[in-house]
Scaffold this active site. Structure first.
Site, PDB file in Angstrom:
ATOM      1  N   GLY A 151       0.836  -1.203   0.000  1.00  0.00           N
ATOM      2  CA  GLY A 151       0.000   0.000   0.000  1.00  0.00           C
ATOM      3  C   GLY A 151       0.868   1.249   0.000  1.00  0.00           C
ATOM      4  N   SER A 152       0.371   2.274   0.664  1.00  0.00           N
ATOM      5  CA  SER A 152       0.939   3.617   0.490  1.00  0.00           C
ATOM      6  C   SER A 152       2.333   3.823   1.065  1.00  0.00           C
ATOM      7  CB  SER A 152       0.001   4.647   1.092  1.00  0.00           C
ATOM      8  OG  SER A 152      -1.201   4.651   0.364  1.00  0.00           O
TER       9      SER A 152
END
Ligand code: ZN
Length: 582
Positions: A158-159
């Protein structure tokens, strides 16, 4: 590790050739500082008398703080499937701390931990299953328990991965710090039927490059990836080491799962590139991520991670010393400096998604992550945070991943809300221990109380007010006979200190109230009414009702002397800035 003379996992397996002596050797590992490890993970005693021993880079104190905070985070956030933590020396790749929770007791390595045993018991039905079924399942769970998830598991980052996209695009000249990105909440991507959504559906509007990182904006990062282009993006992934195992000196390292270059570079389908730019649609190991992020912040040097510092013969002579190994330089010193500056703002900006990783006195940078568990039910998430400090000269990186917050708990699922405070707490514990000097950085409102005993009341009052305190004087004398709290102790600015001028300070005890979940403002007032004082950690205290107490240094119900200072850990619970899964 096995009861026989063959290393079953971990260090012993990799170093078996070195360690193997005659039957009945000693294999004993010690922490780098020479003390026994506080955890059982890499310690093994055999009934034996010779053979080499190894000294680890793992630091018993760092390991202790990592474990303490990771277990607390699992409890606080109602995490269902445990967590993973790694602390790395970003300059050398030395692992200072590493564990996955729940772990196991090496003295009872054949026994399942409580939660896995409960899982087995719940699964087993003696009416329909055989003893062989039970044993097979038992063995499978035991193997799951032995696994070091920090190197053996892959996950969608993810981020947190946006740090790598940022570093790559800056290095390649595809973006500059002066660029702006507009997020309307969604964008069209070639080859993708549905528009690609930002986690914030209403959009982030116009943003600078740094603000795009602070907001963890998916639209901005997809745009950045598309500007870099699939070929160069793929080249950087290769350079940052995502297609290889890191080569850490532990057994059980897994490989990443990535698109083939041919599919990734499809000129008619940019959907993989767009999603990969914000850390989705591929799987990597936690050790790969922290190694790559360390390169992004250490001047661009991809280091080979390691846990064995020295091999030492029984007579004390050093058989071998591990020196740090640079795999390659991935980005320039200049690019790395810009990456550091930008990820520092993710934590230091009042609206940054990573603000809960703030540590008083230290400049911290980092990035949040929230991702869906691949192949799982749609309510299974991995929430994470990677933190780096100090940002003027990065020394350590801390990665914490929590596996599957309970979606029915009512706690907002986000890396910024759930994991950033944990990484902040770990950094607050280990940075002073590692001797890292405070360098201003994140906002603290704690101020040292002057010692004003024996001063005149007017002079003492002036000193206190100059330091940022409100003053209450008790007694009618002209000279300060006592004060609460005592001098030379740090408490929150704006606190009301008490000067005793003739009247005596109570020597009573106070029962500490429970302030968790209360706002900073309420907690300060409440404590003062009880004759207690407050010092803050975590995010900067403001009057906002989203800034609340997550933790207090003295438990509710404990009895302490009047005038005691209690430290409270503050978090910002403002969910509008907390990135969740888009
Ligand atoms: Zn956005």
């Amino acid at each position: 590790m096995g009861t026989d003379n063959f290393g079953l996992d971990g260090i012993e397996a990799v170093y078996n050739a070195t360690l193997e002596g005659e039957n009945g050797r000693i294999v004993r590992t010690a922490a780098a500082n020479g003390t026994d490890m506080l955890f059982t993970g890499y310690e093994e005693y055999h009934d034996a008398k010779d053979g080499n021993s190894i000294a680890l880079t793992l630091d018993a104190t760092v390991q202790y703080y990592l474990k303490k905070n990771l277990e607390q985070a699992i409890e606080d956030n109602e995490i269902r499937s445990g967590g993973i933590g790694i602390v790395m020396d970003v300059k050398t790749g030395a692992i200072l701390g590493m564990l996955s929770v729940p772990d196991y007791d090496l003295n009872n390595f054949g026994t399942l931990n409580e939660s896995l045993q409960a899982k087995l018991d719940a699964w087993y039905d003696p009416e329909t299953m055989t003893a062989e079924d039970y044993n097979a399942r038992y063995l499978a769970l035991l193997q799951q328990q032995w696994r070091n998830r920090a190197i053996g598991d892959t996950y969608e980052p993810g981020s947190t991965f946006k740090i790598i996209t940022l570093a790559s695009a800056l290095e390649d000249g595809a973006v500059t710090v002066d660029d702006h990105f507009n997020c309307g909440g969604a964008m069209q991507v070639l080859g993708r039927k549905e528009p690609l959504h930002c986690w914030r559906r209403s959009g982030h509007g116009d943003q600078t490059l740094a603000q795009s990182a602070q907001n963890s904006c998916n639209v901005a990062f997809a745009t950045i990836g598309l500007r870099l282009g699939a070929k160069r993006f793929y080249d950087y992934m290769e350079a940052f080491g995502f297609f290889d195992r890191t080569g850490i000196d532990l057994y059980g390292e897994s490989s990443s799962i990535w698109w083939s270059r041919r599919i990734f570079e499809d000129p008619y389908n940019h959907s993989q590139l767009a999603a990969a730019s914000f850390g989705q649609t591929f799987n990597i190991t936690p050790i790969q991520l922290i190694t790559a992020v360390s390169a992004a912040v250490n001047g661009g040097h991809l280091m080979k991670p390691y846990v064995v510092k020295q091999v030492i013969a029984e007579d004390g002579t050093v058989v071998s010393n591990t020196s740090p190994t640079e795999v390659r330089q991935v980005i320039s010193e200049e690019t790395s400096r810009i990456v550091c500056d930008i990820i520092e703002t993710v934590v230091s900006s009042p609206s940054g998604t990573g603000k809960n990783a703030s540590v008083a006195g230290y400049r911290v940078g980092g990035k949040t992550g929230t991702s869906e568990k691949v192949g799982q039910a749609s309510d299974e998430y991995m929430v994470s945070f990677i933190g780096v400090a100090p940002m003027d000269d990065p020394q350590v990186a801390v990665l914490v991943i929590l596996d599957s917050p309970d979606p029915t708990s009512g706690i907002y699922i986000s890396g910024g809300g759930m994991v950033a405070p944990t990484v902040g707490n770990i950094l607050a514990d280990i940075l002073p221990y590692l001797g890292v000097e405070e360098s201003g950085g994140s906002r603290t409102s704690n101020v040292t109380v002057p010692n004003v005993r024996s001063a005149s009341v007017s002079e003492a009052t002036a000193q206190m007010e100059a330091a940022g305190f409100t003053v209450k004087v008790l007694g009618g004398g002209d000279v300060v006979t006592d004060q609460a709290p005592v001098g030379n102790i740090k408490i929150a600015a704006g606190s009301t200190v008490i000067l005793y001028a003739g009247e005596s300070k109570p020597d009573s005890s106070v029962t500490v109230p429970d302030m968790t979940g209360k706002t900073f403002v309420a907690a300060k007032q409440y404590f003062e009414a009880f004759g207690l004082f407050i010092r803050t950690a975590g995010v900067a205290p403001t009057g906002s009702n989203t800034i609340v107490v997550r933790r207090q240094s003295v438990a509710a119900g404990e009895t302490v002397p009047y005038g005691t200072v209690v430290e409270v850990g503050l978090v910002d619970t403002d969910t509008t800035i907390m990135e969740t899964h888009g």
